[in-house]
Design an enzyme around this catalytic site. Structure first.
Site, PDB file in Angstrom:
ATOM      1  N   ASN A  64       0.898  -1.179   0.038  1.00 29.77           N
ATOM      2  CA  ASN A  64       0.154   0.029  -0.024  1.00 29.77           C
ATOM      3  C   ASN A  64       0.890   1.131   0.073  1.00 29.77           C
ATOM      4  O   ASN A  64       1.647   1.437   0.880  1.00 29.77           O
ATOM      5  CB  ASN A  64      -1.033   0.082   1.214  1.00 29.77           C
ATOM      6  CG  ASN A  64      -1.610   1.264   1.458  1.00 29.77           C
ATOM      7  OD1 ASN A  64      -1.907   1.929   0.533  1.00 29.77           O
ATOM      8  ND2 ASN A  64      -2.119   1.251   2.674  1.00 29.77           N
ATOM      9  N   LYS A  78       0.055   4.179  -0.229  1.00 29.85           N
ATOM     10  CA  LYS A  78      -0.459   5.541   0.293  1.00 29.85           C
ATOM     11  C   LYS A  78      -0.217   6.537  -0.511  1.00 29.85           C
ATOM     12  O   LYS A  78      -0.140   6.550  -1.834  1.00 29.85           O
ATOM     13  CB  LYS A  78      -0.038   5.606   1.871  1.00 29.85           C
ATOM     14  CG  LYS A  78      -0.199   4.363   2.758  1.00 29.85           C
ATOM     15  CD  LYS A  78       0.040   4.615   4.030  1.00 29.85           C
ATOM     16  CE  LYS A  78       0.381   3.333   4.869  1.00 29.85           C
ATOM     17  NZ  LYS A  78      -0.218   3.387   6.310  1.00 29.85           N
ATOM     18  N   HIS A 118      -9.560   1.025   4.865  1.00 25.70           N
ATOM     19  CA  HIS A 118      -8.197   1.324   5.518  1.00 25.70           C
ATOM     20  C   HIS A 118      -8.645   2.082   6.482  1.00 25.70           C
ATOM     21  O   HIS A 118      -9.348   3.192   6.468  1.00 25.70           O
ATOM     22  CB  HIS A 118      -7.218   1.835   4.252  1.00 25.70           C
ATOM     23  CG  HIS A 118      -5.818   1.849   5.014  1.00 25.70           C
ATOM     24  ND1 HIS A 118      -5.521   2.747   5.998  1.00 25.70           N
ATOM     25  CD2 HIS A 118      -4.782   1.105   4.809  1.00 25.70           C
ATOM     26  CE1 HIS A 118      -4.144   2.484   6.272  1.00 25.70           C
ATOM     27  NE2 HIS A 118      -3.668   1.318   5.750  1.00 25.70           N
ATOM     28  N   GLU A 167      -6.883   4.557   7.876  1.00 24.06           N
ATOM     29  CA  GLU A 167      -6.831   5.958   7.522  1.00 24.06           C
ATOM     30  C   GLU A 167      -7.855   6.618   6.664  1.00 24.06           C
ATOM     31  O   GLU A 167      -8.425   7.734   6.916  1.00 24.06           O
ATOM     32  CB  GLU A 167      -5.349   6.376   6.647  1.00 24.06           C
ATOM     33  CG  GLU A 167      -4.173   5.844   7.543  1.00 24.06           C
ATOM     34  CD  GLU A 167      -2.984   5.427   6.802  1.00 24.06           C
ATOM     35  OE1 GLU A 167      -2.964   5.512   5.337  1.00 24.06           O
ATOM     36  OE2 GLU A 167      -2.099   4.925   7.358  1.00 24.06           O
ATOM     37  N   GLU A 188      -5.723  -5.135  10.399  1.00 23.53           N
ATOM     38  CA  GLU A 188      -4.865  -4.279  10.606  1.00 23.53           C
ATOM     39  C   GLU A 188      -5.085  -3.266  11.960  1.00 23.53           C
ATOM     40  O   GLU A 188      -5.892  -2.285  11.853  1.00 23.53           O
ATOM     41  CB  GLU A 188      -4.840  -2.934   9.485  1.00 23.53           C
ATOM     42  CG  GLU A 188      -4.618  -3.733   8.062  1.00 23.53           C
ATOM     43  CD  GLU A 188      -3.759  -2.784   7.052  1.00 23.53           C
ATOM     44  OE1 GLU A 188      -2.849  -2.936   6.715  1.00 23.53           O
ATOM     45  OE2 GLU A 188      -4.494  -1.694   6.788  1.00 23.53           O
ATOM     46  N   GLY A 194       2.073   2.110  10.489  1.00 19.62           N
ATOM     47  CA  GLY A 194       3.098   3.161  10.390  1.00 19.62           C
ATOM     48  C   GLY A 194       3.585   3.423  11.909  1.00 19.62           C
ATOM     49  O   GLY A 194       4.167   4.870  12.054  1.00 19.62           O
ATOM     50  N   SER A 223       3.074  -2.496  10.232  1.00 22.93           N
ATOM     51  CA  SER A 223       4.375  -2.282  10.431  1.00 22.93           C
ATOM     52  C   SER A 223       5.048  -3.639  10.111  1.00 22.93           C
ATOM     53  O   SER A 223       5.978  -4.331  10.827  1.00 22.93           O
ATOM     54  CB  SER A 223       4.804  -1.884  11.747  1.00 22.93           C
ATOM     55  OG  SER A 223       4.380  -0.758  12.141  1.00 22.93           O
TER      56      SER A 223
HETATM   57  C1  PEP Z   1      -0.875  -0.049   5.854  1.00 22.83           C
HETATM   58  O1  PEP Z   1      -0.993   1.067   5.158  1.00 22.83           O
HETATM   59  O2  PEP Z   1      -1.758  -0.624   5.577  1.00 22.83           O
HETATM   60  C2  PEP Z   1      -0.018  -0.570   6.706  1.00 22.83           C
HETATM   61  C3  PEP Z   1       0.108  -1.711   7.323  1.00 22.83           C
HETATM   62  O3  PEP Z   1       0.993   0.505   6.840  1.00 22.83           O
HETATM   63  P1  PEP Z   1       2.595   0.140   7.580  1.00 22.83           P
HETATM   64  O4  PEP Z   1       2.977  -1.169   6.972  1.00 22.83           O
HETATM   65  O5  PEP Z   1       3.394   1.236   7.272  1.00 22.83           O
HETATM   66  O6  PEP Z   1       2.185  -0.068   9.081  1.00 22.83           O
END
Ligand code: PEP
Length: 253
Positions: free
Chosen positions: A9, A11, A95, A97, A167, A173, A213
């Site tokens: 992803n 972003k 997601h 976000e 998630e 992040g 992460s």
């Molecule tokens: C994501 O954006 O779905 C995500 C898991 O980000 P990160 O791996 O940076 O935590």
């Protein structure tokens, strides 16, 4: 038997020149074990570039969101059909976000999921609890609410051919990864919730990815869990060596 999937992803990151470099190195270093599927979900303007560079390769591409509308007077929206027109195979919906920063409610996410499916895309339906919710012992209640919103609309059958991504918001992040045991526990809960809707086969075959992460250093341990079917990867998907190593780890389990 479920095969593993790794999805990057990106972003709000990328540039024409930077994407070209990143995709060229992913193509050059594509793991030879070939057992895990791989995709990158790029910002909308780069779908055509991804199509041009990735067509015919082992890396699929997709988008990070999808309008709940198919067409019409919805300024700024991008439909599933448009994503599909550029060869996109995946659309992430729900997601955290989008849920927290852009007002995507459970109901909107369910509509986006349905719209992505209407366009023939593989919808990646994201769920997960915040830190406050986990600390209050509400993880399962939150996951149940998010999953039920989808099941109440289309039943478990609506998930056939789709993907769920667990998630935990506190791990996205932040550099804090859920332990493999925490991830497995949540995945088992999600799968069980779906199986309880009298479609045990759909639940058994549903890929449930972990996101939060994921890095080269922790991927193998996470992917070794029986119910962790791969990863949704944010930050590490922008670093070629990291993403390739994660993809490789998925193929090894
Ligand atoms: C994501 O954006 O779905 C995500 C898991 O980000 P990160 O791996 O940076 O935590």
């Amino acid at each position: 038997m479920r095969s593993k999937v790794v999805v990057g992803n990106w972003k709000l990151n990328g540039s024409v020149a930077g994407n070209e470099k990143l995709l060229a190195s992913l193509l050059r270093d594509t793991p030879r074990n070939g057992a895990a599927a791989c995709a990158v979900c790029v910002p909308f303007p780069y779908l055509a570039q991804a199509q041009g560079l990735l067509k015919g390769s082992a890396i699929a591409w997709g988008a990070q969101d999808c309008s709940r509308h198919d067409q019409g007077a919805y300024t700024g929206e991008v439909s599933g059909k448009m994503i599909a027109e550029f060869g996109g195979r995946y659309a992430i919906v729900g997601h955290s976000e989008r849920r927290t920063l852009f007002g995507d409610t459970d109901a909107i996410v369910v509509e986006k999921f349905a719209a992505a499916r209407r366009a023939g895309l593989v919808a990646i339906f994201c769920v997960g609890e915040t830190l406050a919710e986990r600390e209050a012992g509400m993880t399962q209640a939150v996951l149940a609410r998010q999953v039920d919103a989808l099941l109440d609309k289309g039943g478990a059958a609506g998930l056939e051919g789709a993907i769920v991504a667990y998630e935990p918001v506190w791990a996205i992040g932040t550099g804090k990864t859920a332990t493999s045991a925490q991830a497995e526990e949540a995945h088992v809960f999600i799968r069980g919730r779906i199986a309880a809707r009298e479609e045990p086969n759909i639940a058994a075959q549903l890929p449930i990815l972990y996101g939060g992460s994921v890095k080269a250093a922790n991927a193998a341990e996470l992917f070794a869990m029986p119910n962790v079917d791969g990863g949704l990867v944010g930050g590490a998907s922008l670093v070629s060596e990291e993403f390739v190593a994660i993809w490789q780890a998925a193929g090894a389990h």
